[in-house]
Scaffold this motif. Structure first.
Motif, mmCIF file in Angstrom:
data_model
loop_
_atom_site.group_PDB
_atom_site.id
_atom_site.type_symbol
_atom_site.label_atom_id
_atom_site.label_comp_id
_atom_site.label_asym_id
_atom_site.label_seq_id
_atom_site.Cartn_x
_atom_site.Cartn_y
_atom_site.Cartn_z
ATOM 1 N N ILE A 159 72.656 -20.546 131.092
ATOM 2 C CA ILE A 159 71.213 -20.334 131.274
ATOM 3 C C ILE A 159 70.686 -19.354 130.238
ATOM 4 O O ILE A 159 69.609 -19.559 129.662
ATOM 5 C CB ILE A 159 70.925 -19.834 132.707
ATOM 6 N N CYS A 160 71.444 -18.282 129.989
ATOM 7 C CA CYS A 160 71.027 -17.293 128.987
ATOM 8 C C CYS A 160 70.906 -17.923 127.605
ATOM 9 O O CYS A 160 69.938 -17.686 126.875
ATOM 10 C CB CYS A 160 72.028 -16.141 128.953
ATOM 11 N N VAL A 161 71.898 -18.734 127.249
ATOM 12 C CA VAL A 161 71.868 -19.411 125.950
ATOM 13 C C VAL A 161 70.690 -20.381 125.867
ATOM 14 O O VAL A 161 69.988 -20.450 124.853
ATOM 15 C CB VAL A 161 73.196 -20.168 125.709
ATOM 16 N N LEU A 162 70.452 -21.108 126.959
ATOM 17 C CA LEU A 162 69.340 -22.058 126.996
ATOM 18 C C LEU A 162 68.007 -21.353 126.821
ATOM 19 O O LEU A 162 67.150 -21.800 126.046
ATOM 20 C CB LEU A 162 69.366 -22.830 128.315
ATOM 21 N N TYR A 163 67.823 -20.240 127.527
ATOM 22 C CA TYR A 163 66.571 -19.486 127.416
ATOM 23 C C TYR A 163 66.398 -18.912 126.007
ATOM 24 O O TYR A 163 65.287 -18.906 125.466
ATOM 25 C CB TYR A 163 66.558 -18.350 128.440
ATOM 26 N N LEU A 164 67.491 -18.429 125.420
ATOM 27 C CA LEU A 164 67.416 -17.864 124.079
ATOM 28 C C LEU A 164 67.038 -18.930 123.055
ATOM 29 O O LEU A 164 66.156 -18.712 122.210
ATOM 30 C CB LEU A 164 68.753 -17.225 123.709
ATOM 31 N N LEU A 165 67.697 -20.093 123.142
ATOM 32 C CA LEU A 165 67.378 -21.182 122.219
ATOM 33 C C LEU A 165 65.950 -21.669 122.416
ATOM 34 O O LEU A 165 65.242 -21.968 121.437
ATOM 35 C CB LEU A 165 68.362 -22.345 122.420
#
Length: 247
Positions: A159-165
């Protein structure tokens, strides 16, 4: 993968050290009291911040971006300090609660103006989920096994990676996460579920920190960790409710 909340990982580093006996160690009752204190502080500041932001937007047509920006930046700094220096928690945890209240209040004001009554619904839903997860953990309906921890931790990292991207690509008008429609609602439901289940891991590790006899300041540290997760859960529920009302 000790916890879904990265802040709690510092606890294991303090285990097995003599801090002056049981009377000097963290307790469940002490952590509960301090958790209530921090949540109440966040709510009080949040209510003031929301009312102030609404008045600014209604009377002057402008969002108090300064309040949001300063609260978010300082809150992030205080969060990092607390994570790396748990012994500072008795001071930094209340400061974080105030800053988080300021940021969440202003953000909530935007949703409240668009969907009247949504904030109170989101707050009640958040506390309902927290109490439900606490009961499921306490009565061992959900047991945080190593596999369970690995799955939830991996989901949070994803989720963190998705939000960052999504944030980075959003600067170029490209959005990975849809803002409306059935798929957007489904994504929000999944994220809310992950946030709720992460509370199970937090409760478990808090219990472990007490069993290991960690020092008294970990009561504030534990309360800070819970507040971080609760605030994340609240934002996700608020976003989900907004999407449901748009349909």
């Amino acid at each position: 993968m000790q916890s879904s909340n990265p802040a709690l990982s510092a606890m294991k580093n303090a285990a097995g050290v003599n801090f002056g006996g049981l009377e000097a160690g963290a307790t469940i009752s002490g952590t509960t009291t301090k958790s209530i204190l921090l949540v109440a502080l966040t709510l009080l500041v949040g209510v003031w911040s929301m009312n102030y932001s609404i008045s600014q937007m209604v009377n002057y047509g402008t969002m108090p971006t300064g309040l949001v920006t300063i609260s978010c930046i300082l809150g992030f700094i205080v969060c990092l300090v607390t994570c790396f220096k748990p012994n500072f928690a008795p001071v930094t945890a209340p400061v974080y609660a105030v800053l988080e209240g300021g940021a969440l209040g202003s953000i909530s004001a935007i949703f409240e103006l668009q969907f009247p009554g949504i904030v109170s619904t989101a707050v009640m839903a958040t506390f309902t989920v927290v109490l439900t997860m606490l009961a499921l953990w306490k009565y061992k309906v959900i047991v945080p096994t190593q596999k369970f921890k690995a799955v939830i931790t991996s989901a949070i990292m994803g989720i963190c990676v998705l939000y960052l991207l999504n944030f980075i690509l959003g600067l170029f008008s490209i959005h990975l996460i849809p803002t409306s429609g059935p798929l957007s609602i489904l994504i929000s439901v999944v994220i809310c579920a992950v946030a709720a289940l992460s509370l199970i891991l937090d409760f478990e590790q808090i219990q472990e920190s007490v069993d290991q006899g960690l020092p008294k300041h970990f009561e504030f540290y534990n309360a800070f960790c819970l507040l971080v997760t609760i605030c994340w859960l609240y934002i996700e529920i608020l976003k989900l409710l907004a999407k449901l009302r748009e349909e």
